[in-house]
Design an enzyme around this catalytic site. Structure first.
Site, short mmCIF file in Angstrom:
data_model
loop_
_atom_site.label_atom_id
_atom_site.label_comp_id
_atom_site.label_asym_id
_atom_site.label_seq_id
_atom_site.Cartn_x
_atom_site.Cartn_y
_atom_site.Cartn_z
N GLY A 1 0.86 -1.20 0.00
CA GLY A 1 0.00 0.00 0.00
C GLY A 1 0.88 1.24 0.00
O GLY A 1 0.62 2.22 0.68
N GLY A 2 1.95 1.17 -0.81
CA GLY A 2 3.00 2.19 -0.74
C GLY A 2 2.77 3.42 -1.59
O GLY A 2 3.63 4.29 -1.64
N ASP B 1 0.62 -1.70 -4.63
CA ASP B 1 -0.56 -0.87 -4.35
C ASP B 1 -1.63 -1.27 -5.35
O ASP B 1 -1.41 -2.15 -6.20
CB ASP B 1 -0.24 0.64 -4.44
CG ASP B 1 -1.18 1.48 -3.57
OD1 ASP B 1 -2.39 1.44 -3.80
OD2 ASP B 1 -0.70 2.18 -2.66
N PHE C 1 -4.28 -5.98 -0.80
CA PHE C 1 -3.81 -6.61 0.43
C PHE C 1 -4.88 -7.39 1.19
O PHE C 1 -4.63 -7.91 2.26
CB PHE C 1 -3.04 -5.65 1.33
CG PHE C 1 -3.64 -4.29 1.62
CD1 PHE C 1 -4.94 -4.14 2.06
CD2 PHE C 1 -2.83 -3.16 1.50
CE1 PHE C 1 -5.46 -2.90 2.35
CE2 PHE C 1 -3.35 -1.89 1.78
CZ PHE C 1 -4.68 -1.77 2.21
N ARG D 1 3.13 1.94 5.66
CA ARG D 1 3.07 3.28 6.24
C ARG D 1 1.69 3.90 5.99
O ARG D 1 1.24 3.95 4.85
CB ARG D 1 4.15 4.20 5.66
CG ARG D 1 4.18 5.54 6.40
CD ARG D 1 5.17 6.51 5.80
NE ARG D 1 4.64 7.11 4.60
CZ ARG D 1 5.13 8.21 4.02
NH1 ARG D 1 6.20 8.79 4.53
NH2 ARG D 1 4.59 8.70 2.93
N HIS E 1 -4.09 2.73 9.68
CA HIS E 1 -5.02 3.72 10.23
C HIS E 1 -6.23 3.96 9.30
O HIS E 1 -7.19 4.58 9.71
CB HIS E 1 -4.30 5.03 10.60
CG HIS E 1 -3.86 5.88 9.45
ND1 HIS E 1 -3.34 7.14 9.65
CD2 HIS E 1 -3.85 5.69 8.11
CE1 HIS E 1 -3.04 7.67 8.48
NE2 HIS E 1 -3.34 6.82 7.53
C1 LIG Z 1 -2.79 6.69 3.13
S1 LIG Z 1 -2.15 5.93 1.73
C2 LIG Z 1 -0.47 5.65 2.22
C3 LIG Z 1 0.45 5.50 1.04
C4 LIG Z 1 1.92 5.24 1.40
N1 LIG Z 1 2.08 4.05 2.23
C5 LIG Z 1 2.51 6.45 2.07
O1 LIG Z 1 2.60 6.48 3.30
O2 LIG Z 1 2.88 7.39 1.34
C6 LIG Z 1 -2.84 4.30 1.78
C7 LIG Z 1 -2.54 3.48 0.53
O3 LIG Z 1 -3.19 2.19 0.64
C8 LIG Z 1 -3.59 1.81 -0.66
N2 LIG Z 1 -4.65 0.80 -0.61
C9 LIG Z 1 -5.95 0.97 -0.25
N3 LIG Z 1 -6.60 -0.19 -0.34
C10 LIG Z 1 -5.71 -1.11 -0.77
C11 LIG Z 1 -5.79 -2.51 -1.05
N4 LIG Z 1 -6.94 -3.17 -0.88
N5 LIG Z 1 -4.68 -3.13 -1.45
C12 LIG Z 1 -3.51 -2.46 -1.61
N6 LIG Z 1 -3.37 -1.13 -1.36
C13 LIG Z 1 -4.46 -0.48 -0.94
C14 LIG Z 1 -4.07 3.11 -1.27
O4 LIG Z 1 -4.14 3.04 -2.67
C15 LIG Z 1 -3.04 4.11 -0.74
O5 LIG Z 1 -1.97 4.29 -1.63
#
Ligand SMILES: C[S@@+](CC[C@H](N)C(=O)[O-])C[C@H]1O[C@@H](n2cnc3c(N)ncnc32)[C@H](O)[C@@H]1O
Length: 410
Positions: free
Chosen positions: A251-252, A276, A298, A313, A317
């Site tokens: 989820g990067g 992601d 994920f 990261r 939350h």
């Molecule tokens: C708040 S962002 C944080 C992004 C990154 N980790 C950072 O700190 O810059 C949460 C991330 O989770 C990803 N996300 C949401 N649902 C997801 C899923 N089911 N599988 C993978 N990634 C997911 C979103 O696309 C988003 O990029």
């Protein structure tokens, strides 16, 4: 009425903190100086003024003391090209006449908008209708900060609909926390935040830009600085070979922390993988060569086996406890009990005295996702439910985010 004795006492505390910080500009002293200054500021305002400002505050404060109208004024100045023109012309100083010529905007509007921007500390007023760009102004024209300001388009409507939402959402008045049902975000926008991002590539791009920008210039916030064992990472304690994986950033988004880590440690063996949703990684058109990019959900089994680190990261939350456990259970079978760690990089709330930034982030999560920021014992429960041991909580950085390390217990 302002309590003069209290203002004098806090003013002395600020002076003393200034001296302490001058002797030792540590992060801790920096934070204490910030706290002392904001306490003085609040004490020096009448209660009516304090409540007035509070009433106008919305969502997150992207820049210090940003208020709704201030935010609108600055957004207008940005959209009209005035802030860009000020940065281009106002290294020394620029008159409103020059800014009007550069942008085609009416001079009087420029003066009114920049009066607010100067009041908010976004630029300096050096003479009548004459302005100078500051570090803050220069930051505001960076793509990531422009993206951050544009995110407010999604947040403002939440403020104006909160009362109506509460009147139709009984869960908040019941004993159970509102872990299901429409969030304030869904009530207002008609779909989840992730769906809005999936349906609007431009909003998604701004979101990813903002995620990367948030800590771009803050070396102290990089995960490897806050995770002391990273300094012991050596080729002889890491797996090597074509299949070996050093770090998966799950989820990067655009993997700012992964890219930064890889460029600091280019010689460590093992692949670095960014995962992601397709709508995020698909728009990452130019990833660095040494990062492998993978579309992955994920909530499905983790396909990368036995990596040294699975790093998340600002991911947990966004999700309820049940969903977090689901994410972890999809990960655990892929982990090597003798080698792999999960690293959770998120706010870790203290039991008392939570800094405002983390408390606001917590409510931001509630209204967007029915999720929360958590204490370390709360994380411990989630990890245990998925068969993981919390090994350590590494210290908080300047943004109050800490790193939690967990391992498989069998
Ligand atoms: C708040 S962002 C944080 C992004 C990154 N980790 C950072 O700190 O810059 C949460 C991330 O989770 C990803 N996300 C949401 N649902 C997801 C899923 N089911 N599988 C993978 N990634 C997911 C979103 O696309 C988003 O990029």
């Amino acid at each position: 009425m302002v309590d003069i004795a209290r203002v004098r006492e806090l003013s002395a505390a600020v002076e003393s903190m200034v001296e302490t910080y001058a002797q030792d500009s540590s992060t801790e002293n920096y934070k204490q100086l910030q706290t002392a200054v904001s306490r003085l500021q609040i004490a020096a305002a009448s209660p009516v003024d304090t409540l007035f400002s509070f009433r106008l505050k919305v969502g997150i404060s992207l820049l210090h003391r940003t208020l709704v109208i201030g935010n609108i004024a600055v957004t207008m100045a940005m959209e009209l090209g005035v802030i860009d023109a000020l940065v281009a012309l106002g290294q020394d100083q620029a008159h409103a006449v020059d800014l009007a010529a550069a942008t085609g905007c009416e001079q009087g509007i420029i003066e009114r908008l920049l009066r607010v921007a100067c009041g908010l500390g976004i630029c300096d007023e050096v003479d009548e209708n004459t302005y100078r760009a500051t570090e803050v102004t220069r930051l505001l024209v960076q793509p990531g900060w422009k993206a951050a300001m544009s995110q407010m388009d999604l947040i403002y409507p939440l403020a104006s609909n909160a009362r109506q939402y509460l009147s139709t959402t009984p869960a908040y008045r019941e004993k159970q926390p509102p872990v299901s049902g429409a969030t304030l975000f869904e009530y207002v926008h008609g779909k989840s935040m992730w769906q809005v991002l999936a349906d609007n590539p431009d909003i998604r791009q701004n979101f990813d830009l903002w995620m990367s920008e948030q800590r771009r210039n803050e070396e102290e916030t990089s995960w490897q600085r806050r995770y002391p064992p990273s300094t012991h990472l050596k080729p002889d304690n890491l797996k090597a070979g074509p299949e070996a994986v050093l770090m998966v950033d799950v989820g990067g988004a655009h993997g700012s922390q992964l890219v930064n880590f890889r460029s600091q440690f280019p010689l460590l063996p093992g692949q670095c993988v960014l995962q992601d949703l397709p709508e995020s990684v698909g728009s990452f058109t130019n990833p660095p060569e040494h990062i492998k990019v993978m579309a992955y959900n994920f909530f499905t089994p983790q396909p990368i086996k036995g990596a040294r680190f699975y790093y998340f990261r600002n991911v947990f939350h966004n999700w309820s406890d049940a969903k977090c456990i689901d994410i972890l259970r999809n990960l655990v079978p892929a982990m090597d009990p003798d080698y792999s760690s999960v690293l959770i990089d998120d706010y870790v709330l203290p039991p008392t005295g939570a800094p405002l930034r983390s408390a606001i982030a917590d409510v931001l999560m509630l209204i967007h996702f029915n999720s929360s920021e958590r204490t370390s014992s709360h994380y411990q429960q989630l990890l245990a439910a998925a068969g993981l041991d919390l090994v350590a909580v590494y210290p908080k950085g300047p943004n109050e985010e800490a790193i939690i390390e967990a391992r498989r217990w069998w």
